[in-house]
Design an enzyme around this catalytic site. Structure first.
Site, mmCIF file in Angstrom:
data_model
loop_
_atom_site.group_PDB
_atom_site.id
_atom_site.type_symbol
_atom_site.label_atom_id
_atom_site.label_comp_id
_atom_site.label_asym_id
_atom_site.label_seq_id
_atom_site.Cartn_x
_atom_site.Cartn_y
_atom_site.Cartn_z
ATOM 1 N N ILE A 1 0.876 -1.184 0.000
ATOM 2 C CA ILE A 1 0.000 0.000 0.000
ATOM 3 C C ILE A 1 0.903 1.220 0.000
ATOM 4 O O ILE A 1 1.518 1.552 1.010
ATOM 5 C CB ILE A 1 -0.944 -0.003 1.215
ATOM 6 C CG1 ILE A 1 -1.775 -1.266 1.204
ATOM 7 C CG2 ILE A 1 -1.789 1.269 1.229
ATOM 8 C CD1 ILE A 1 -3.244 -1.160 1.059
ATOM 9 N N HIS A 2 0.996 1.876 -1.146
ATOM 10 C CA HIS A 2 1.823 3.073 -1.295
ATOM 11 C C HIS A 2 0.904 4.279 -1.459
ATOM 12 O O HIS A 2 -0.293 4.200 -1.185
ATOM 13 C CB HIS A 2 2.798 2.895 -2.469
ATOM 14 C CG HIS A 2 2.122 2.437 -3.725
ATOM 15 N ND1 HIS A 2 1.630 3.300 -4.664
ATOM 16 C CD2 HIS A 2 1.827 1.183 -4.174
ATOM 17 C CE1 HIS A 2 1.068 2.615 -5.646
ATOM 18 N NE2 HIS A 2 1.169 1.326 -5.372
ATOM 19 N N ALA A 3 1.435 5.409 -1.878
ATOM 20 C CA ALA A 3 0.696 6.682 -1.855
ATOM 21 C C ALA A 3 -0.623 6.658 -2.635
ATOM 22 O O ALA A 3 -1.646 7.109 -2.124
ATOM 23 C CB ALA A 3 1.583 7.812 -2.364
ATOM 24 N N PRO B 1 -2.781 4.113 -3.704
ATOM 25 C CA PRO B 1 -3.885 3.378 -3.079
ATOM 26 C C PRO B 1 -4.230 3.898 -1.684
ATOM 27 O O PRO B 1 -5.400 3.868 -1.285
ATOM 28 C CB PRO B 1 -3.406 1.935 -3.028
ATOM 29 C CG PRO B 1 -1.944 1.984 -3.239
ATOM 30 C CD PRO B 1 -1.653 3.221 -4.011
ATOM 31 N N ALA B 2 -3.246 4.400 -0.959
ATOM 32 C CA ALA B 2 -3.525 4.974 0.360
ATOM 33 C C ALA B 2 -4.464 6.168 0.208
ATOM 34 O O ALA B 2 -5.401 6.350 0.986
ATOM 35 C CB ALA B 2 -2.236 5.384 1.059
#
Length: 91
Positions: free
Chosen positions: A13-15, A17-18
């Protein structure tokens, strides 16, 4: 209410999808939303909080909703997790 997911996105979970999770959680004003992983619980209404979990493929993430729209919020968050290819239900 809560649902648990196993992270399947190869980047975790990176920027991007966050941001999708935070934007969805923020739509439900009367409901608190939390993400819990690795013994840490953060608000789902903060991108830095979500990113601080450092979620990688294979990790387990529990999404928790509490409040007047908890069912709708959890359903919308589940849709983001699955539609974006982030995770699969792990119940």
């Amino acid at each position: 209410m809560q649902k648990t997911f196993r992270i399947i996105d190869e980047d975790g979970i990176h920027a991007r999808p966050a941001t999708a999770l935070v934007n969805t959680a923020t739509k439900f004003k009367g409901t608190e939303a939390f993400a819990e992983a690795k013994g840490k619980k953060v608000t789902l209404k903060s991108i830095l909080g979500v990113l601080s979990l450092g979620l990688e493929p294979g990790d387990t993430l529990t999404l928790i909703t509490e409040g007047s729209e908890e069912t709708e919020a959890l359903s919308a968050l589940q849709e983001v997790m699955i539609k974006e290819g982030l995770g699969e239900l792990n119940d």
